[in-house]
Design a protein around this motif. Structure first.
Motif, PDB file in Angstrom:
ATOM      1  N   TYR A 180      53.334  55.285  52.675  1.00  0.00           N
ATOM      2  CA  TYR A 180      51.935  55.317  53.133  1.00  0.00           C
ATOM      3  C   TYR A 180      50.952  55.615  52.020  1.00  0.00           C
ATOM      4  O   TYR A 180      49.753  55.632  52.237  1.00  0.00           O
ATOM      5  N   LYS A 181      51.457  55.855  50.812  1.00  0.00           N
ATOM      6  CA  LYS A 181      50.532  56.049  49.695  1.00  0.00           C
ATOM      7  C   LYS A 181      50.580  54.870  48.731  1.00  0.00           C
ATOM      8  O   LYS A 181      49.978  54.924  47.666  1.00  0.00           O
ATOM      9  N   ARG A 182      51.322  53.813  49.080  1.00  0.00           N
ATOM     10  CA  ARG A 182      51.408  52.667  48.179  1.00  0.00           C
ATOM     11  C   ARG A 182      50.449  51.575  48.633  1.00  0.00           C
ATOM     12  O   ARG A 182      50.306  51.339  49.827  1.00  0.00           O
ATOM     13  N   ASN A 183      49.866  50.915  47.664  1.00  0.00           N
ATOM     14  CA  ASN A 183      48.965  49.813  47.991  1.00  0.00           C
ATOM     15  C   ASN A 183      49.772  48.520  48.162  1.00  0.00           C
ATOM     16  O   ASN A 183      49.527  47.525  47.515  1.00  0.00           O
ATOM     17  N   ILE A 184      50.770  48.630  49.021  1.00  0.00           N
ATOM     18  CA  ILE A 184      51.698  47.528  49.248  1.00  0.00           C
ATOM     19  C   ILE A 184      51.871  47.444  50.758  1.00  0.00           C
ATOM     20  O   ILE A 184      51.974  48.468  51.418  1.00  0.00           O
ATOM     21  N   ASN A 185      51.896  46.259  51.304  1.00  0.00           N
ATOM     22  CA  ASN A 185      52.181  46.138  52.731  1.00  0.00           C
ATOM     23  C   ASN A 185      53.317  45.168  52.983  1.00  0.00           C
ATOM     24  O   ASN A 185      53.651  44.352  52.128  1.00  0.00           O
ATOM     25  N   THR A 186      53.911  45.291  54.156  1.00  0.00           N
ATOM     26  CA  THR A 186      55.152  44.588  54.421  1.00  0.00           C
ATOM     27  C   THR A 186      55.085  43.799  55.722  1.00  0.00           C
ATOM     28  O   THR A 186      54.517  44.269  56.703  1.00  0.00           O
ATOM     29  N   VAL A 187      55.681  42.600  55.681  1.00  0.00           N
ATOM     30  CA  VAL A 187      55.930  41.861  56.918  1.00  0.00           C
ATOM     31  C   VAL A 187      57.429  42.016  57.177  1.00  0.00           C
ATOM     32  O   VAL A 187      58.251  41.556  56.401  1.00  0.00           O
ATOM     33  N   PHE A 188      57.762  42.720  58.282  1.00  0.00           N
ATOM     34  CA  PHE A 188      59.145  43.111  58.502  1.00  0.00           C
ATOM     35  C   PHE A 188      59.946  42.010  59.187  1.00  0.00           C
ATOM     36  O   PHE A 188      59.403  41.121  59.835  1.00  0.00           O
ATOM     37  N   GLN A 189      61.253  42.130  59.020  1.00  0.00           N
ATOM     38  CA  GLN A 189      62.166  41.266  59.775  1.00  0.00           C
ATOM     39  C   GLN A 189      61.876  41.434  61.252  1.00  0.00           C
ATOM     40  O   GLN A 189      61.761  42.550  61.732  1.00  0.00           O
ATOM     41  N   ARG A 190      61.766  40.368  61.974  1.00  0.00           N
ATOM     42  CA  ARG A 190      61.432  40.414  63.407  1.00  0.00           C
ATOM     43  C   ARG A 190      60.136  41.180  63.640  1.00  0.00           C
ATOM     44  O   ARG A 190      59.911  41.714  64.706  1.00  0.00           O
ATOM     45  N   TYR A 191      59.317  41.287  62.628  1.00  0.00           N
ATOM     46  CA  TYR A 191      57.902  41.679  62.692  1.00  0.00           C
ATOM     47  C   TYR A 191      57.605  43.141  62.976  1.00  0.00           C
ATOM     48  O   TYR A 191      56.632  43.669  62.493  1.00  0.00           O
ATOM     49  N   ALA A 192      58.423  43.830  63.806  1.00  0.00           N
ATOM     50  CA  ALA A 192      58.151  45.237  64.141  1.00  0.00           C
ATOM     51  C   ALA A 192      56.706  45.441  64.583  1.00  0.00           C
ATOM     52  O   ALA A 192      56.032  46.377  64.150  1.00  0.00           O
ATOM     53  N   LEU A 193      56.206  44.560  65.444  1.00  0.00           N
ATOM     54  CA  LEU A 193      54.863  44.774  65.989  1.00  0.00           C
ATOM     55  C   LEU A 193      54.906  45.948  66.950  1.00  0.00           C
ATOM     56  O   LEU A 193      55.946  46.250  67.530  1.00  0.00           O
ATOM     57  N   PHE A 194      53.769  46.614  67.113  1.00  0.00           N
ATOM     58  CA  PHE A 194      53.706  47.743  68.043  1.00  0.00           C
ATOM     59  C   PHE A 194      53.511  47.196  69.450  1.00  0.00           C
ATOM     60  O   PHE A 194      52.447  46.704  69.796  1.00  0.00           O
ATOM     61  N   THR A 195      54.543  47.277  70.249  1.00  0.00           N
ATOM     62  CA  THR A 195      54.499  46.591  71.547  1.00  0.00           C
ATOM     63  C   THR A 195      53.598  47.292  72.549  1.00  0.00           C
ATOM     64  O   THR A 195      53.301  46.735  73.587  1.00  0.00           O
ATOM     65  N   HIS A 196      53.204  48.525  72.258  1.00  0.00           N
ATOM     66  CA  HIS A 196      52.312  49.193  73.206  1.00  0.00           C
ATOM     67  C   HIS A 196      50.839  48.937  72.876  1.00  0.00           C
ATOM     68  O   HIS A 196      49.964  49.526  73.472  1.00  0.00           O
ATOM     69  N   MET A 197      50.589  48.060  71.908  1.00  0.00           N
ATOM     70  CA  MET A 197      49.199  47.759  71.546  1.00  0.00           C
ATOM     71  C   MET A 197      48.968  46.260  71.651  1.00  0.00           C
ATOM     72  O   MET A 197      49.892  45.468  71.530  1.00  0.00           O
ATOM     73  N   ASN A 198      47.699  45.876  71.831  1.00  0.00           N
ATOM     74  CA  ASN A 198      47.402  44.446  71.840  1.00  0.00           C
ATOM     75  C   ASN A 198      47.255  43.952  70.396  1.00  0.00           C
ATOM     76  O   ASN A 198      47.431  44.712  69.443  1.00  0.00           O
ATOM     77  N   VAL A 199      46.948  42.659  70.268  1.00  0.00           N
ATOM     78  CA  VAL A 199      46.883  42.041  68.943  1.00  0.00           C
ATOM     79  C   VAL A 199      45.860  42.759  68.071  1.00  0.00           C
ATOM     80  O   VAL A 199      46.127  43.135  66.925  1.00  0.00           O
ATOM     81  N   TYR A 200      44.680  42.980  68.651  1.00  0.00           N
ATOM     82  CA  TYR A 200      43.599  43.599  67.888  1.00  0.00           C
ATOM     83  C   TYR A 200      44.013  44.973  67.370  1.00  0.00           C
ATOM     84  O   TYR A 200      43.843  45.292  66.198  1.00  0.00           O
ATOM     85  N   GLU A 201      44.591  45.772  68.271  1.00  0.00           N
ATOM     86  CA  GLU A 201      44.954  47.144  67.887  1.00  0.00           C
ATOM     87  C   GLU A 201      46.070  47.156  66.850  1.00  0.00           C
ATOM     88  O   GLU A 201      46.116  48.021  65.978  1.00  0.00           O
ATOM     89  N   ASN A 202      46.976  46.188  66.941  1.00  0.00           N
ATOM     90  CA  ASN A 202      48.018  46.089  65.927  1.00  0.00           C
ATOM     91  C   ASN A 202      47.403  45.888  64.547  1.00  0.00           C
ATOM     92  O   ASN A 202      47.766  46.573  63.599  1.00  0.00           O
ATOM     93  N   ILE A 203      46.447  44.947  64.482  1.00  0.00           N
ATOM     94  CA  ILE A 203      45.845  44.651  63.180  1.00  0.00           C
ATOM     95  C   ILE A 203      44.965  45.817  62.738  1.00  0.00           C
ATOM     96  O   ILE A 203      44.864  46.127  61.553  1.00  0.00           O
ATOM     97  N   ALA A 204      44.356  46.500  63.716  1.00  0.00           N
ATOM     98  CA  ALA A 204      43.443  47.597  63.374  1.00  0.00           C
ATOM     99  C   ALA A 204      44.179  48.856  62.909  1.00  0.00           C
ATOM    100  O   ALA A 204      43.563  49.743  62.321  1.00  0.00           O
ATOM    101  N   PHE A 205      45.501  48.916  63.164  1.00  0.00           N
ATOM    102  CA  PHE A 205      46.244  50.168  62.955  1.00  0.00           C
ATOM    103  C   PHE A 205      46.000  50.795  61.581  1.00  0.00           C
ATOM    104  O   PHE A 205      45.612  51.961  61.464  1.00  0.00           O
ATOM    105  N   GLY A 206      46.208  49.997  60.528  1.00  0.00           N
ATOM    106  CA  GLY A 206      46.077  50.523  59.172  1.00  0.00           C
ATOM    107  C   GLY A 206      44.639  50.935  58.867  1.00  0.00           C
ATOM    108  O   GLY A 206      44.390  51.951  58.217  1.00  0.00           O
ATOM    109  N   LEU A 207      43.674  50.144  59.372  1.00  0.00           N
ATOM    110  CA  LEU A 207      42.265  50.430  59.090  1.00  0.00           C
ATOM    111  C   LEU A 207      41.822  51.698  59.786  1.00  0.00           C
ATOM    112  O   LEU A 207      41.058  52.485  59.253  1.00  0.00           O
TER     113      LEU A 207
END
Lengths: 260, 280, 344
Positions: C75-102
């Motif tokens: 969480y302190k690296r300026n690197i982000n990851t697209v995970f295998q099978r995505y690991a999307l947060f299933t309890h959030m909608n699309v917007y909230e998933n993208i908003a998470f880091g911000l």
């Protein structure tokens, strides 16, 4: 066609078997006569008597207090333990889970007397605290068993994804892991609550000092014979259960979730 | 990361050591000792409690407990399997409500459910009054073994139905169609396909009924009227009335071992043994 | 040449005594599309996870922009990851998933909204804000995962087999889109795959790994045309790999004959492996061929036929539009530059 009829008759008989005793109680809770054979006219006096009975009211209070506290405590401990267990190596995980199964698999009476021997051996006076502890002891395994499958279903990179997006481990737990496994946590909490409310055997051996719960008081009353105020109590409980179940059923519309 | 998360389980390791392991060890220790339990230094190794158990009186009680539990489990299976089958085959809109109404009674307090049968079966209970009213001779079901068995079946029937229902509702429809496709009629499909697939459910159903039935003391106390002592009553008496904790502990150990043996026996019948996991 | 962004120095990592990554040295430049390619268990994902901060190397150092980051948490690296099978947060909608880091960085809501809208446009998911991630197709989930990572404007995007769960057609489309995206936003992509075709199509640089060791680093063209060893030749594309002897510079012997080639700098009479790509071999009459053989199998592959030709000591695979029936005697020809000589 014949098959259908047989099915219907069979199910009717089963439901008759299941409900007849309860309905008899309900009917006789309104019976003026104390005898169960005679109908002495409609009355609500047993309900009045029930609410005047300080022992029953006190037992009811302890039942709900212990259920509430023990389900909250065991849900918290159980959830975090499940997360820990999920992240353990194979050997540690298997060992803990096997021990965790003991209170589930052991007869209640064995769990009950074993805990009682512990409390007495360390000179802990049997009462509210020991009853609460014993409920937490048998509730946690059920919470763990309902949370673990949710953890297994979760994408294994879920926590990492949160960290990757800048969340500290604490935030990841709060914002991602806990919400993701929430259905399992709720199931576990409900299970703990119902088990605790319904418990007799373990409470029976691990309470004292005038602290009882509903099951214990019904047991001691029933041992002395039939008391019409118990009929009134049964009726009230039946109504509560039916209302609760209908509400839950409306929300989930999934019968499978209603397992005790 | 992983290594840190597992630390969350450590408090529970301590917890289970204190509240699960230690109590069972204490029971084991008490069963093999005699002396004053409040004074640990007075405890000495002794087989007296086990010796006491090998007496025709107590052996009979153990035998009766297993007999009644076995009869009840068998009745639950015979009565419960068709129920599970019928509910699982019901139309989707009825399925939920059927299951719901089947479950309402078990959400009632266990003691109240047993008490309800007292009200029905007791010598001047509902049934006998009814019989008197139409001029028939009364029955002496309670107190007695029949009443105890009825109480067990009534209380534990749902524990047989639920696991079987769960397994039945998970059977892939394609499997049944494949069986039909291969020329099996309904009866053969049931015998050769459905029934074998539900064996794990039956095993967990049997476990879930047999265990509480064999160790109960409430049902036998209330519906057996104190006459039909079971092993559960015996244990309860040692800890509450007789205050012979050594004997009570020995009885608990014997009950655990007997249950362990019967469970091992049953899981042998279950080919893909999932252990306790099959329970839920 | 753009400047070095990430540097791996003598990185070693093992699990329970099994070495997953063995003494790796690698530098990754800004704006590079670099791919770790290899079979499962080759250490490619472990390497990626060490760059992401999910694993710590046992030995060696990782530098990011010249700073050692071995123990810097993810969480302190300026690197982000697209995970295998995505690991999307299933309890959030699309917007909230993208908003998470911000939201974690407490970006003001106006700016956050603007950035999320821009991302949704980039990944072609406008109008999906309120959708539940479970209701999306695999391809759409993939895009959400990319948007969720890119919205944080990382310097490096790590992609761990991001296309593995998609069907072939979608995979091809996403490959193109990912390349475009990388060119447009101009950040470093570190991509992990076991699919050699994907690696060759997308990357500026391919790192071929096997058993925790880097086998070869190079451009896709280099890797394909000049495989350094038998493993690379075998893993990248279809190959005929024949044992031979390097007699002297530009002269190699295999299948009992001497051939002119373009390779040099081997020891005299050194044992070597020779690679000839199936599409580089032409079929001719036996008397005109450099080698002779009998066709033992013919499979139609759409653009060409794939034939196996049994010569005296090796069964050659040939991809050609010129089909010869099974059993016919044929000759095989190839040019000196089609013969790739590797150390044996």
């Amino acid at each position: 066609m014949v098959m259908k009829l047989i099915k219907k008759i069979y199910m009717s008989l089963i439901f008759l078997f299941l409900y007849a005793p309860i309905l008899v109680l309900v009917v006789f809770s309104f019976n003026e006569s104390k005898s169960r054979g005679q109908w002495g006219g409609f009355t609500l006096k047993w309900y009045a008597e029930l609410f005047r009975d300080r022992d029953i009211i006190k037992a009811l209070y302890y039942t709900f207090l212990v259920a509430l506290l023990s389900s909250i405590i065991s849900t918290i401990i159980g959830t975090f333990s499940a997360i820990g267990i999920h992240n353990m190596g194979l050997f540690g995980r298997k060992t803990i889970l096997n021990i965790n199964y003991l209170p589930v698999l052991n007869p209640d009476i064995v769990t009950g007397v074993a805990l009682m021997t512990l409390f007495v051996s360390i000179n802990l006076r049997l009462g509210f605290l020991t009853m609460l502890i014993s409920h937490v002891v048998f509730n946690i395994p059920y919470v763990i068993l309902s949370v673990l499958p949710k953890l297994r279903q979760m994408n294994k990179h879920m926590a990492e994804a949160a960290l990757d997006l800048g969340a500290t481990p604490f935030t990841a737990m709060k914002k991602v892991i806990i919400p993701e496994i929430m259905p399992g946590i709720i199931t576990g909490a409900l299970m703990a609550f119902t088990l605790s409310i319904d418990d007799f055997v373990i409470s029976f051996f691990n309470t004292g000092s005038g602290v009882t719960n509903l099951s214990i008081i019904i047991y001691s009353m029933a041992k002395r014979g039939v008391k019409p105020s118990i009929n009134a109590l049964s009726t009230l409980m039946l109504i509560t259960v039916v209302i609760l179940l209908l509400l839950i059923n409306k929300r989930t519309t999934k019968g499978d979730e209603l397992l005790p | 990361m992983k290594n840190k998360a597992k630390l969350l389980a450590y408090p529970y390791v301590v917890w289970i050591a204190i509240f699960i392991i230690v109590p069972l060890v204490l029971v084991l220790v008490y069963s093999f000792t005699e002396g004053n339990i409040h004074n640990p230094s007075s405890l000495t190794f002794s087989l007296k409690s086990y010796d006491k158990f090998f007496n025709i009186l107590y052996l009979n009680i153990l035998w009766k407990s297993f007999k009644l539990a076995f009869i009840s489990t068998f009745l639950c299976l015979i009565l419960g399997y068709p129920v599970a089958l019928i509910i699982s085959k019901a139309k989707a809109k009825y399925k939920g409500i059927l299951l719901l109404f089947f479950l309402v009674p078990i959400w009632m307090n266990f003691l109240l459910r047993t008490y309800a049968w007292m009200a029905i079966l007791s010598p001047n209970g509902f049934i006998n009054r009814l019989l008197q009213l139409i001029g028939l001779p009364t029955l002496a079901i309670m107190p007695g073994q029949t009443a105890v068995v009825i109480g067990m079946v009534y209380n534990f029937l749902p524990f047989m139905v639920l696991p079987i229902y769960t397994v039945l509702s998970k059977i892939d429809k394609n499997v049944l169609e494949a069986a039909m496709d291969l020329g099996a009629n309904k009866i053969i499909t049931f015998i050769k396909v459905i029934f074998p697939l539900t064996v794990p459910g039956i095993i967990s159903g049997i476990t879930m009924v047999f265990m509480p039935a064999v160790s109960t003391f409430v049902i036998s106390q209330l519906l057996g009227g104190g006459k039909e002592l079971l092993i559960g009553n015996l244990i309860e008496q040692q800890f509450t009335v007789q205050r012979d904790w050594h004997f009570g502990s020995a009885l608990s150990i014997i009950l655990m071992i007997m249950i362990l043996i019967s469970m091992a026996f049953m899981s042998k019948a279950d080919k893909d043994d999932e252990g306790g996991a099959a329970l839920w | 040449m753009s400047k070095k962004l990430i540097e791996l120095q003598n990185i070693t990592k093992s699990y329970n005594g099994v070495v997953a990554v063995d003494n790796i040295n690698l530098s990754i430049r800004e704006n590079e599309f670099i791919t770790f390619l290899g079979p499962s268990g080759c250490g490619k994902t472990t390497t990626l996870r060490m760059i992401g901060g999910f694993e710590e190397p046992d030995e060696g150092d990782i530098f990011f922009d010249g700073i050692r980051i071995n123990d810097l948490p993810p969480y302190k690296r300026n690197i982000n990851t697209v995970f295998q099978r995505y690991a999307l947060f299933t309890h959030m909608n699309v917007y909230e998933n993208i908003a998470f880091g911000l939201r974690i960085k407490k970006v003001p809501s106006k700016e956050m909204d603007k950035r999320i809208k821009r991302m949704l446009k980039l990944v072609d998911l406008e109008g999906f804000e309120k959708r539940h991630v479970d209701s999306l197709s695999g391809g759409q989930q993939q895009r959400v995962a990319i948007a969720r990572a890119l919205v944080n404007e990382p310097k490096v995007l790590l992609l761990d087999e991001p296309l593995a769960a998609l069907d072939l057609k979608l995979r091809k489309e996403m490959q193109i889109e990912l390349i475009d995206m990388q060119k447009n936003i101009g950040i470093t992509f570190i991509y992990v795959t076991h699919d050699q075709e994907e690696a060759l199509t997308m990357s500026d640089t391919v790192v071929v790994m096997n058993k925790g060791v880097i086998q070869q680093i190079g451009t896709p063209v280099d890797i394909y045309n000049e495989p350094k060893n038998r493993f690379v030749a075998d893993f990248i594309g279809e190959s005929n790999i024949i044992e031979g002897i390097m007699h002297e510079d530009y002269l190699v012997e295999f299948s009992g004959k001497k051939f002119k080639c373009v390779d040099k700098d081997f020891a005299k009479n050194e044992k070597v492996d020779i690679v000839i790509r199936p599409e580089d071999i032409d079929i001719t009459t036996p008397e005109n061929g450099l080698l002779e053989g009998i066709v033992t199998s013919v499979v139609f592959k759409g653009v060409h036929y794939e034939m196996l030709v049994e010569s005296q000591d090796y069964e050659y695979m040939i991809q050609s539009t010129d089909m010869q029936p099974v059993g016919s005697e044929v000759g095989l020809t190839f040019n000196p530059e089609d013969i790739h000589v590797m150390k044996g």
